[in-house]
Scaffold this active site. Sequence first.
Site, PDB file in Angstrom:
ATOM      1  N   ASP A 177       0.905  -1.141   0.000  1.00 44.95           N
ATOM      2  CA  ASP A 177       0.000   0.000   0.000  1.00 44.95           C
ATOM      3  C   ASP A 177       0.946   1.194   0.000  1.00 44.95           C
ATOM      4  O   ASP A 177       1.595   1.462   1.015  1.00 44.95           O
ATOM      5  CB  ASP A 177      -0.900   0.009   1.241  1.00 44.95           C
ATOM      6  N   HIS A 178       1.035   1.866  -1.131  1.00 45.15           N
ATOM      7  CA  HIS A 178       2.122   2.838  -1.248  1.00 45.15           C
ATOM      8  C   HIS A 178       1.980   3.998  -0.264  1.00 45.15           C
ATOM      9  O   HIS A 178       2.949   4.703  -0.005  1.00 45.15           O
ATOM     10  CB  HIS A 178       2.303   3.322  -2.687  1.00 45.15           C
ATOM     11  N   HIS A 240      -6.156   2.421   1.437  1.00 41.95           N
ATOM     12  CA  HIS A 240      -5.303   3.545   1.832  1.00 41.95           C
ATOM     13  C   HIS A 240      -5.804   4.264   3.088  1.00 41.95           C
ATOM     14  O   HIS A 240      -5.051   4.488   4.037  1.00 41.95           O
ATOM     15  CB  HIS A 240      -5.188   4.563   0.694  1.00 41.95           C
TER      16      HIS A 240
END
Length: 484
Positions: A177-178, A240
């Site tokens: 999950d950047h 996110h």
Amino acid sequence: MVSRVIPVDTFDLVIFGGTGDLARRKILPGLFRRFIAGQMPGDSRVIGAARSDMGDDDYRQLVREAISEFGGQEKSDTANLDAFLGQLHYVQVDATGDGGWSDLSDLMRPDVVRAFYFSVAPSLFGALAERLHNHGIADRHSRIVVEKPLGRDLDGARALNQTLAEHFHEGQIYRIDHYLGKETVQNLMAVRFGNVLFEPLWNNHYVDHIQITVAETVGVGGRGAYYDKSGAMRDMVQNHLMQLVCLIAMEPPGQFEADAVRDEKLKVIRALQSVPAHHIVRGQYEATETEPSYREDADNPRSFTESFIAMRCEIANWRWAGVPFYLRTGKKMRARSSEIAVVFKDLGHSIFEGDVARHRNILSIRLQPNEGIDLQVTIKEPGPGGMRLVDVPLDLTFAEALGEDAEEVPDAYERLIMDVIRGNQTLFMRGDEVEAAWAWTDPIINAWEERSDVPKLYEPGSTGPEDSQMLLHREGRRWRDIKA
Ligand code: NAD
């Protein structure tokens, strides 16, 4: 500034889908920046693997063009670019067939870190995992990297986890999950757990509420058909925003170590209460004179999918009982801006004249643009004329003090890829976290589908439907401005 680059072991990184959008836009430019930073040992290799028929030189040209299009300042460093491209290779493979797998197997070297980035549609994950295993390409030290969408509901996520688990154990699976790779998100943990100041205040005695906003100015444009099956809840909140909630709300882990951190995040997700319908506002952007509406972008005139969502959540535990977590995310908003705000309570009694409620401590964690953390504090306005109070932001990023050059801070993808090579899973989601997040999300989405919930229209360039303002107004609160 003293270089703080931590060396990594020699690696072979295979990017399945190495010609695709994600690889060209994020993964390859990120690797190039790490190369320049001296983090890609000279004998490490990046191997693009995809369906297209091409050789090493064609692939290097494709990557050169990708870096020229999507890279930052570093793209003008031609000497380094040539050297980086020299470490790139290409293999044509078919994830669902037999073609190319023995070529890939021949390329792999013993005694180096092997990592496989699955930058392809999730429907191919199972086929890739199986072939990596059957051709003896992946061993028990190899790592695989996957990213969203990790299912579109709990059943889908479970099936995906099971598929991967057939050939890889949990310690080998890196679910990206950047958002977790962002410098500021990690700084949030440092600020929270590295200071004595915040932890005593980090609870329902002192925190009034939390706001998390992730606003984008773009519409769903070219990916309308994909997005229409997903919507803001699946595309942004389940992953996110949920991860951000976890980092804000989790108990201090015993140590900063992968499972200790992820155990605490999991507890937060499990403590999230179900959200009643009147605490959710869904929206869809309208057309403007020059731009299409959401429904036109999605090519679905009867679409009920939300391109905006605002919601009020609660976490049922001792620390957070009664503290609202307001989340909102949307497309075609006023500005591109992502922020977490921890809004502390009023003083209760002020010895100064005036409106006490106007002066509040707010810890603001900005993820984009201008990543940074600041704490709003109240001080005396300088100069004569009595005790006039003013709120000023105290910058906790200390970029100048640390001699930090914004260009040198690795972006989320490059940091996370290096963590994969190092074998550090702290900033990656564990399978049970993903499933727990879907277990919370599913009933909300199912309820909309059952009653054919129609999203409210909103004007592009706004802050979403009017009702989302009401979500806070009716509790005497207001959203923070969405500004670039
Ligand atoms: P894309 O369509 O641009 O690229 C797909 C890649 O997969 C191509 O290189 C193609 O050659 C390869 N491929 C397709 N079928 C194959 C097969 N049978 N065998 C071998 N290779 C095959 O897709 P993308 O946008 O790069 O996305 C890849 C994955 O990453 C998707 O799961 C997507 O949801 C996810 N993702 C993408 C982004 C982004 O910014 N593009 C962001 C987050 C997540």
